[in-house]
Motif scaffolding. Sequence first.
Motif, PDB file in Angstrom:
ATOM      1  N   UNK A  58      -5.998   4.640  -4.150  1.00 21.11           N
ATOM      2  CA  UNK A  58      -5.283   5.891  -3.836  1.00 21.11           C
ATOM      3  C   UNK A  58      -5.092   6.050  -2.331  1.00 21.11           C
ATOM      4  N   UNK A  59      -6.094   5.668  -1.553  1.00 26.37           N
ATOM      5  CA  UNK A  59      -5.980   5.724  -0.094  1.00 26.37           C
ATOM      6  C   UNK A  59      -4.863   4.792   0.376  1.00 26.37           C
ATOM      7  N   UNK A  60      -4.779   3.609  -0.244  1.00 23.48           N
ATOM      8  CA  UNK A  60      -3.710   2.662   0.084  1.00 23.48           C
ATOM      9  C   UNK A  60      -2.348   3.275  -0.230  1.00 23.48           C
ATOM     10  N   UNK A  61      -2.239   3.926  -1.384  1.00 27.92           N
ATOM     11  CA  UNK A  61      -0.980   4.576  -1.759  1.00 27.92           C
ATOM     12  C   UNK A  61      -0.595   5.660  -0.758  1.00 27.92           C
ATOM     13  N   UNK A  62      -1.578   6.418  -0.276  1.00 29.05           N
ATOM     14  CA  UNK A  62      -1.302   7.446   0.732  1.00 29.05           C
ATOM     15  C   UNK A  62      -0.785   6.825   2.024  1.00 29.05           C
ATOM     16  N   UNK A  63      -1.382   5.701   2.417  1.00 22.97           N
ATOM     17  CA  UNK A  63      -0.919   5.020   3.631  1.00 22.97           C
ATOM     18  C   UNK A  63       0.504   4.486   3.457  1.00 22.97           C
ATOM     19  N   UNK A  64       0.805   3.951   2.280  1.00 19.07           N
ATOM     20  CA  UNK A  64       2.160   3.471   2.013  1.00 19.07           C
ATOM     21  C   UNK A  64       3.145   4.628   2.060  1.00 19.07           C
ATOM     22  N   UNK A  65       2.762   5.772   1.508  1.00 14.76           N
ATOM     23  CA  UNK A  65       3.633   6.947   1.529  1.00 14.76           C
ATOM     24  C   UNK A  65       3.872   7.441   2.949  1.00 14.76           C
ATOM     25  N   UNK A  66       2.931   7.168   3.859  1.00 14.55           N
ATOM     26  CA  UNK A  66       3.072   7.619   5.240  1.00 14.55           C
ATOM     27  C   UNK A  66       3.974   6.710   6.070  1.00 14.55           C
ATOM     28  N   UNK A  67       4.357   5.568   5.500  1.00 17.83           N
ATOM     29  CA  UNK A  67       5.252   4.667   6.232  1.00 17.83           C
ATOM     30  C   UNK A  67       6.594   5.355   6.452  1.00 17.83           C
ATOM     31  N   UNK A  68       7.202   5.114   7.615  1.00 19.23           N
ATOM     32  CA  UNK A  68       8.514   5.728   7.850  1.00 19.23           C
ATOM     33  C   UNK A  68       9.568   5.093   6.936  1.00 19.23           C
ATOM     34  N   UNK A  69      10.473   5.930   6.467  1.00 16.43           N
ATOM     35  CA  UNK A  69      11.540   5.440   5.601  1.00 16.43           C
ATOM     36  C   UNK A  69      12.595   4.740   6.442  1.00 16.43           C
ATOM     37  N   UNK A  70      13.134   3.673   5.908  1.00 11.74           N
ATOM     38  CA  UNK A  70      14.208   2.992   6.623  1.00 11.74           C
ATOM     39  C   UNK A  70      15.489   3.780   6.418  1.00 11.74           C
ATOM     40  N   UNK A  71      16.202   3.993   7.504  1.00 10.15           N
ATOM     41  CA  UNK A  71      17.416   4.789   7.447  1.00 10.15           C
ATOM     42  C   UNK A  71      18.628   3.881   7.575  1.00 10.15           C
ATOM     43  N   UNK A  72      19.665   4.154   6.813  1.00 10.85           N
ATOM     44  CA  UNK A  72      20.915   3.457   6.963  1.00 10.85           C
ATOM     45  C   UNK A  72      21.040   2.173   6.181  1.00 10.85           C
ATOM     46  N   UNK A  73      20.043   1.755   5.506  1.00  6.97           N
ATOM     47  CA  UNK A  73      20.138   0.554   4.694  1.00  6.97           C
ATOM     48  C   UNK A  73      19.968  -0.720   5.492  1.00  6.97           C
TER      49      UNK A  73
END
Length: 140
Positions: free
Chosen positions: A71-86
């Motif tokens: 679950x901690x790993x999932x939280x860290x993945x969720x905190x990654x910045x989203x790539x914008x623009x494809x």
Amino acid sequence: MDIISQLQEQLNTIASLAFNTFGTLQRDAPPVQLSPNYPEPPPPNSNNGEDAATLADQPKVLSAELVKAAKQFDLLVAALPLSEGGEEEQLKRIEELQAENDAIGHELQTQLVATEKELKQVQELFKQATDSCFNLKKPD
């Protein structure tokens, strides 16, 4: 610590917990007869009732720790910045960064050449100064 390092560290934690969990389950599993052609396995050595209770709880504790780490790993993945623009936008950004890197590399190379030239000049002046000092001394 940056997010990627945290993800790597958490992944190492998950791997360690999984390794220890599987090892503990294998170590503490009761013997089982694999086939009727084989003799009955010996009974487990369980002299102390308290040890048996601890052994029974250990897989639950290890499983809970493994789930918590996941679950901690999932939280860290969720905190990654989203790539914008494809993908196209990312490739364009990579090209821009590469061009910037090349320009800075060229500038650093120019500065290195200039610095090496200046170092040679300073070394020559130092040599001339030391030669002058030695020439000023009177022979004994």
